[in-house]
Every structure is written in structure tokens, then in C-alpha cells.
Design an enzyme around this catalytic site. Structure first.
Site, short mmCIF file in Angstrom:
data_model
loop_
_atom_site.label_atom_id
_atom_site.label_comp_id
_atom_site.label_asym_id
_atom_site.label_seq_id
_atom_site.Cartn_x
_atom_site.Cartn_y
_atom_site.Cartn_z
N ASP A 197 0.87 -1.17 0.00
CA ASP A 197 0.00 0.00 0.00
C ASP A 197 0.91 1.23 0.00
O ASP A 197 2.14 1.10 0.09
CB ASP A 197 -0.90 -0.03 1.24
CG ASP A 197 -1.74 1.23 1.37
OD1 ASP A 197 -2.39 1.60 0.39
OD2 ASP A 197 -1.72 1.84 2.45
N ALA B 255 0.01 5.31 1.39
CA ALA B 255 -0.09 6.14 2.59
C ALA B 255 -0.34 5.30 3.83
O ALA B 255 -1.26 4.47 3.87
CB ALA B 255 -1.21 7.16 2.42
N MET C 43 -10.76 4.03 5.63
CA MET C 43 -9.51 4.28 4.89
C MET C 43 -9.06 3.06 4.11
O MET C 43 -9.17 1.92 4.58
CB MET C 43 -8.39 4.71 5.84
CG MET C 43 -7.23 5.39 5.15
SD MET C 43 -7.69 7.00 4.44
CE MET C 43 -7.82 8.00 5.92
N LYS D 232 -11.28 7.01 -2.92
CA LYS D 232 -11.68 8.19 -2.15
C LYS D 232 -13.14 8.57 -2.35
O LYS D 232 -13.79 9.06 -1.43
CB LYS D 232 -10.75 9.36 -2.48
CG LYS D 232 -9.28 9.08 -2.17
CD LYS D 232 -9.09 8.41 -0.81
CE LYS D 232 -7.66 8.00 -0.56
NZ LYS D 232 -7.53 7.07 0.58
N HIS E 131 -14.94 6.31 -0.15
CA HIS E 131 -14.70 6.75 1.23
C HIS E 131 -15.68 7.85 1.61
O HIS E 131 -16.27 7.82 2.71
CB HIS E 131 -13.26 7.25 1.33
CG HIS E 131 -12.78 7.45 2.73
ND1 HIS E 131 -11.57 6.96 3.18
CD2 HIS E 131 -13.32 8.09 3.81
CE1 HIS E 131 -11.39 7.29 4.44
NE2 HIS E 131 -12.44 7.98 4.85
#
Length: 264
Positions: A10, A12, A47, A51, A54
Site C-alpha cells: 500500500d 499512505a 480508509m 476516495k 470513502h
């Protein structure tokens, strides 16, 4: 003989951006802009998803959905979702480059794995446009992968397995048993499990722990131990095959997995 040939990272909270803070602040501020306060814990909960998904997950939370209804006298709709996503992107792009420093131990460990002939792929909840900022900035700081995949032009992002499969195709890895997915969120773990690959969660620097490196260093030992154990338990409950404290444990863990497969 079966052995790990590819590690899929992954980004971040796993490889860069210790604590996964870039998206958290952007999610919080995007909702603040319409007068809806969300907590860091709420912002972190979904998370790892793409996005836009999300944002949808945040609206679907009972407290946030109710707060929106109380303020606007109606239920949220897709237009509201797209509006928060547009604001999230504006906020994220303004600071994203600042959150691309590699997490301690990542560069050295990746070099060790490469020396063993292991390919380094990656998946992310960021879009390609976001990764066009992250990838070169991380490379300037010494972190490079052999391949990165976003969910753009794929059927879906996490927790679905498509980004892992695309990495396998791009890197020429024929067997799922030779792949290890390594990440810091519950969505990472579900992605790995859905792809049928070895799945490893990491605690320090993770979104799940949600602390800066300075906070980790200054926290009383017993409190840090308690928080890390809570993360470990959540990751194992989600189905992770293994959970490590930091990436430095990964080469030895891969040796154990290789031995386990050899003895099956």
C-alpha cells in the site's frame, strides 16, 4: 517450489505518510466546509477505499447522515457526495506532496527484498491523478516500486481484488501463492484476502494506529502497547494471516512463509 515472488505494498500509512495524515485532514475539512463536523476516528474508519467510496462511506455513517439531515432538512444524495469529493480533492492536492516521505525502514527493507529477486508492486486508494503527485515525489525521497496500480479503469477498488490481479499481470507473477499483500488498513487486508494472497498488516505508521512518529516516541510504553494490541486484534479479526509491528520484520516473515509452503 512455492515461494514469495512479489510483495504488493500500500502507499499512505504503509510506505509513505507516517500515520496516513494527508487524506484524513482533507476529509475532515471537506465536511467542515458544509458545516458538518467529523472526527479523525470517523475519517479513518473507511480508509483504504477509493476516495469517492470513502466519501460515500462517511455519509452512510449514522451520526454523519443524521447531522446532515438535521442541518439541511433532507437526506444526502449523490450530488452531495460529489460535492464533498470535489472539495476533498482540492484540499488534498494542495498538500499531498508534503506527505510523500518514506516511513522509516521502508527503503532499506525494499532493497533487501529486491536483492532476493522479489518484485515490488503496489495498490492504493488514491486515483491515478493523485499518484502522479505521490510517485515522483516519493522517488525523489528514495522510494520506488516496480509497479503501481490504481482503480482507474478497473471494475472497482478495494476491498475487491482487481488491483492485485493487475499487478500480477503487469509483473508476470503466475501464482497467487507467490504474492504477499502488505498494508495498514482493514481495506488492505480485505483486498488481499479477496485476491487469495498472503495478507500482512502493519501497526506502526498505520492509519489504524493513527499516530505521528513523534506521538509514538513520546507515548508512555504501556499506553502504546495497549493501542498497538488493539490494532493487532482488529487486523487479525479482519482475517490477516500475519501482523507485524514494522516493515523490518517482513524479510524474516517471508522466510517463514516460504518454509511453511515448502512443508505443505
Amino acid at each position: 517450489m512455492k515461494k514469495i515472488e512479489c510483495v504488493i505494498m500500500d502507499w499512505a500509512g504503509t510506505a509513505v505518510d507516517y500515520g496516513c495524515f494527508a487524506p484524513v485532514s482533507a476529509f475532515i475539512e471537506s465536511f467542515n466546509a458544509i458545516g458538518i463536523s467529523i472526527t479523525a476516528e470517523e475519517a479513518r474508519r473507511p480508509m483504504g477505499l477509493t476516495k469517492i467510496d470513502h466519501i460515500r462511506a462517511l455519509f452512510q455513517m449514522e451520526r454523519i447522515g443524521e447531522a446532515f439531515y438535521q442541518k439541511y432538512g433532507r437526506k444526502y444524495n449523490e450530488t452531495d457526495v460529489q460535492g464533498r469529493y470535489a472539495e476533498f480533492q482540492r484540499l488534498l492536492f494542495a498538500t499531498l506532496r508534503e506527505y510523500t516521505g518514506p516511513i522509516s525502514g521502508v527503503i532499506q527493507t525494499i532493497d533487501t527484498l529486491r536483492c532476493r529477486g522479489i518484485k515490488i508492486g503496489s495498490t492504493t486508494g488514491y486515483t491515478k491523478e493523485m499518484m502522479d503527485v505521490v510517485v515522483p515525489a516519493a522517488a525523489e525521497n528514495g522510494y520506488r516500486v516496480d509497479n503501481y496500480v490504481t482503480s482507474d479503469n478497473l471494475p472497482a477498488g478495494r476491498p475487491y481484488p482487481y488491483m492485485i490481479y493487475k499487478n500480477m499481470c503487469d509483473l508476470g507473477v503466475p501464482s497467487r501463492f507467490s504474492v504477499l499483500k502488505y498494508g495498514d488498513t482493514i481495506s488492505d487486508i480485505k483486498e488481499g484476502l479477496n485476491a487469495g494472497v498472503w495478507t500482512v498488516g502493519v501497526i506502526l505508521g498505520s492509519n489504524e494506529l493513527g499516530l505521528t512518529e513523534d506521538e509514538v516516541q513520546k507515548m508512555p510504553a504501556e499506553e502504546l502497547k495497549k493501542r498497538m494490541m488493539e490494532v493487532r486484534e482488529r487486523m487479525y479479526a479482519a482475517g490477516a494471516h500475519y501482523v507485524v509491528e514494522s516493515i523490518e520484520e517482513l524479510p524474516a516473515l517471508i522466510d517463514c512463509i516460504n518454509t511453511r509452503m515448502a512443508n505443505e
